[in-house]
Write an enzyme that holds these catalytic residues in place. Structure first.
Site, PDB file in Angstrom:
ATOM      1  N   SER A  93     -14.509 -27.738 -12.939  1.00  0.00           N
ATOM      2  CA  SER A  93     -15.949 -27.703 -13.222  1.00  0.00           C
ATOM      3  C   SER A  93     -16.584 -26.731 -12.241  1.00  0.00           C
ATOM      4  CB  SER A  93     -16.548 -29.100 -13.001  1.00  0.00           C
ATOM      5  OG  SER A  93     -17.953 -29.018 -12.914  1.00  0.00           O
ATOM      6  N   TYR A 128     -17.381 -36.681  -7.695  1.00  0.00           N
ATOM      7  CA  TYR A 128     -16.855 -35.990  -8.884  1.00  0.00           C
ATOM      8  C   TYR A 128     -16.530 -34.537  -8.533  1.00  0.00           C
ATOM      9  CZ  TYR A 128     -17.276 -33.498 -13.406  1.00  0.00           C
ATOM     10  OH  TYR A 128     -17.075 -32.678 -14.499  1.00  0.00           O
ATOM     11  N   ALA A 129     -17.458 -33.865  -7.822  1.00  0.00           N
ATOM     12  CA  ALA A 129     -17.257 -32.457  -7.475  1.00  0.00           C
ATOM     13  C   ALA A 129     -16.032 -32.284  -6.574  1.00  0.00           C
ATOM     14  CB  ALA A 129     -18.513 -31.906  -6.785  1.00  0.00           C
ATOM     15  N   LYS A 179     -13.022 -32.130  -8.609  1.00  0.00           N
ATOM     16  CA  LYS A 179     -12.922 -30.869  -9.357  1.00  0.00           C
ATOM     17  C   LYS A 179     -12.503 -29.711  -8.452  1.00  0.00           C
ATOM     18  CE  LYS A 179     -13.750 -32.562 -13.363  1.00  0.00           C
ATOM     19  NZ  LYS A 179     -12.719 -32.477 -14.407  1.00  0.00           N
ATOM     20  N   ILE A 181     -22.040 -27.932 -20.664  1.00  0.00           N
ATOM     21  CA  ILE A 181     -21.581 -27.993 -22.055  1.00  0.00           C
ATOM     22  C   ILE A 181     -22.159 -29.261 -22.684  1.00  0.00           C
ATOM     23  CG2 ILE A 181     -19.558 -27.972 -23.569  1.00  0.00           C
ATOM     24  CD1 ILE A 181     -19.788 -25.470 -21.718  1.00  0.00           C
TER      25      ILE A 181
HETATM   26  N1  LIG Z   1     -19.668 -31.241 -20.309  1.00  0.00           N
HETATM   27  C1  LIG Z   1     -19.855 -30.507 -19.246  1.00  0.00           C
HETATM   28  O1  LIG Z   1     -20.947 -29.943 -19.054  1.00  0.00           O
HETATM   29  C2  LIG Z   1     -18.760 -30.308 -18.244  1.00  0.00           C
HETATM   30  C3  LIG Z   1     -19.016 -29.491 -17.129  1.00  0.00           C
HETATM   31  C4  LIG Z   1     -18.014 -29.284 -16.205  1.00  0.00           C
HETATM   32  C5  LIG Z   1     -16.763 -29.856 -16.398  1.00  0.00           C
HETATM   33  N2  LIG Z   1     -16.530 -30.642 -17.467  1.00  0.00           N
HETATM   34  C6  LIG Z   1     -15.192 -31.202 -17.623  1.00  0.00           C
HETATM   35  O2  LIG Z   1     -14.755 -31.029 -18.962  1.00  0.00           O
HETATM   36  C7  LIG Z   1     -13.841 -32.084 -19.292  1.00  0.00           C
HETATM   37  C8  LIG Z   1     -14.267 -32.720 -20.602  1.00  0.00           C
HETATM   38  O3  LIG Z   1     -15.544 -33.318 -20.411  1.00  0.00           O
HETATM   39  P1  LIG Z   1     -16.541 -33.632 -21.614  1.00  0.00           P
HETATM   40  O4  LIG Z   1     -17.833 -33.081 -21.225  1.00  0.00           O
HETATM   41  O5  LIG Z   1     -15.915 -33.257 -22.898  1.00  0.00           O
HETATM   42  O6  LIG Z   1     -16.659 -35.229 -21.442  1.00  0.00           O
HETATM   43  P2  LIG Z   1     -16.572 -36.431 -22.466  1.00  0.00           P
HETATM   44  O7  LIG Z   1     -17.099 -37.589 -21.717  1.00  0.00           O
HETATM   45  O8  LIG Z   1     -17.187 -36.058 -23.762  1.00  0.00           O
HETATM   46  O9  LIG Z   1     -14.988 -36.606 -22.680  1.00  0.00           O
HETATM   47  C9  LIG Z   1     -14.144 -37.084 -21.666  1.00  0.00           C
HETATM   48  C10 LIG Z   1     -13.042 -37.890 -22.322  1.00  0.00           C
HETATM   49  O10 LIG Z   1     -12.146 -38.353 -21.275  1.00  0.00           O
HETATM   50  C11 LIG Z   1     -11.783 -39.684 -21.597  1.00  0.00           C
HETATM   51  N3  LIG Z   1     -11.351 -40.434 -20.431  1.00  0.00           N
HETATM   52  C12 LIG Z   1     -12.130 -40.866 -19.401  1.00  0.00           C
HETATM   53  N4  LIG Z   1     -11.407 -41.621 -18.550  1.00  0.00           N
HETATM   54  C13 LIG Z   1     -10.140 -41.669 -19.057  1.00  0.00           C
HETATM   55  C14 LIG Z   1      -8.951 -42.306 -18.630  1.00  0.00           C
HETATM   56  N5  LIG Z   1      -8.911 -43.078 -17.536  1.00  0.00           N
HETATM   57  N6  LIG Z   1      -7.824 -42.150 -19.363  1.00  0.00           N
HETATM   58  C15 LIG Z   1      -7.865 -41.402 -20.503  1.00  0.00           C
HETATM   59  N7  LIG Z   1      -8.970 -40.769 -20.954  1.00  0.00           N
HETATM   60  C16 LIG Z   1     -10.102 -40.917 -20.245  1.00  0.00           C
HETATM   61  C17 LIG Z   1     -13.049 -40.283 -22.204  1.00  0.00           C
HETATM   62  O11 LIG Z   1     -12.791 -41.465 -22.922  1.00  0.00           O
HETATM   63  C18 LIG Z   1     -13.577 -39.140 -23.040  1.00  0.00           C
HETATM   64  O12 LIG Z   1     -13.088 -39.190 -24.356  1.00  0.00           O
HETATM   65  C19 LIG Z   1     -13.832 -33.029 -18.091  1.00  0.00           C
HETATM   66  O13 LIG Z   1     -12.716 -32.735 -17.275  1.00  0.00           O
HETATM   67  C20 LIG Z   1     -15.119 -32.697 -17.379  1.00  0.00           C
HETATM   68  O14 LIG Z   1     -15.078 -33.029 -16.007  1.00  0.00           O
HETATM   69  C21 LIG Z   1     -17.500 -30.886 -18.400  1.00  0.00           C
END
Ligand SMILES: NC(=O)c1ccc[n+]([C@@H]2O[C@H](COP(=O)([O-])OP(=O)(O)OC[C@H]3O[C@@H](n4cnc5c(N)ncnc54)[C@H](O)[C@@H]3O)[C@@H](O)[C@H]2O)c1
Length: 254
Positions: free
Chosen positions: A146, A160-161, A164, A193
């Protein structure tokens, strides 16, 4: 398959995609499947991951309900998949969790939860997948970090950071260790996102504040971000290793 996707060289590849019930992981699983990969879609959300696989159509896709904070479960997932498919080619480590809370409220249990789900799972999955990929001397591992891992947490996301940032250096270490075996290891670094995670604990004002600092003037879509992960998992990225690919509309240009 559309001719555009053929160029990815993913037809017949065996891929594990975590976080496949929602957001970026779901979109990545769908694009991998559309490009001809056999996808094992993994998530702790049983209904969500089954719905993802049902929506992908076609044979060879499997839904796995796994809590990735459990090391033994991560190892077993890789072993089970490689045994069933006879190989493992790609691992897309997308799952993570975020609960926005003030630094003062991060207790031991919350710290451990974040480290285990976000960082520990990716380490043990990388290690197990690397071992499964070595015999064929080919593999693609894509972790998910991230922008927060580079510039620090945003709105109650301190711990969280830290997870990452760990993923970024972990990726580089694995890239050095597994490169000689023909396995590339890279990290996707999403910006803002539009997914359930991005909206967690954010007010209208904080979302608008983030949006206003993105040169493209909008949040990204899950599929736009997932395409970065699929590129890193594809033949097109054959000479990309140890890279952090920001897909963030220019949010954190450095
Ligand atoms: N959305 C953003 O703006 C953003 C920004 C930076 C980084 N990210 C990273 O992108 C990735 C996807 O995030 P997203 O935004 O699609 O989030 P999201 O919450 O839509 O999806 C995350 C998924 O991970 C699953 N999950 C959580 N804990 C779990 C566990 N213990 N075992 C198995 N599955 C588990 C959840 O059930 C969920 O389906 C993540 O790594 C997140 O940190 C997202």
């Amino acid at each position: 398959m559309s001719p555009d996707l053929k160029i990815l060289g993913l037809e017949g590849r065996v891929a594990i995609v975590t976080g496949a019930a929602s957001g970026i992981g779901k979109a990545a699983a769908e694009i991998m499947a559309a490009a001809g990969a056999r996808v094992t879609a993994v998530d702790v959300n049983a209904d969500g991951v089954k719905a993802t696989v049902a929506g992908m159509g076609g044979a060879g896709h499997v839904a796995e309900v796994v809590d990735l904070s459990d090391i033994a479960a991560c190892d077993a997932l890789v072993t089970r998949t490689a045994k069933r498919e006879g190989r493992l080619d790609c691992l897309l480590n997308i799952a993570a969790t975020l609960r926005r809370i003030d630094m003062e409220q991060v207790d031991e249990a919350e710290w451990d939860r974040l480290m285990n789900v976000n960082l520990r799972s990716q380490f043990f999955l990388c290690r197990a997948a690397g071992e499964a990929m070595k015999p064929r001397k080919w593999g693609r591992i894509v972790n998910c970090s991230s922008g927060a891992g580079l510039v620090g947490g945003f709105v109650g996301a301190t711990a969280y950071a830290i997870t990452k940032a760990g993923i970024m250096t972990m990726t580089k270490s694995f890239a050095k260790d597994l490169g000689p075996h023909g396995i590339t290891v890279n990290t996707l670094s999403p910006g803002a996102i539009d997914t359930p995670m991005q909206r967690t604990g954010m007010t209208k004002e904080t979302l608008e504040n983030a949006r206003s600092r993105i040169p493209l003037g909008r949040m990204g879509l899950a599929a736009e971000c997932a395409r970065g992960a699929v590129f890193l998992a594809s033949d097109l990225a054959s000479y990309v290793n140890g890279h952090i690919l920001a897909v963030d509309g220019g949010f954190l240009m450095r």
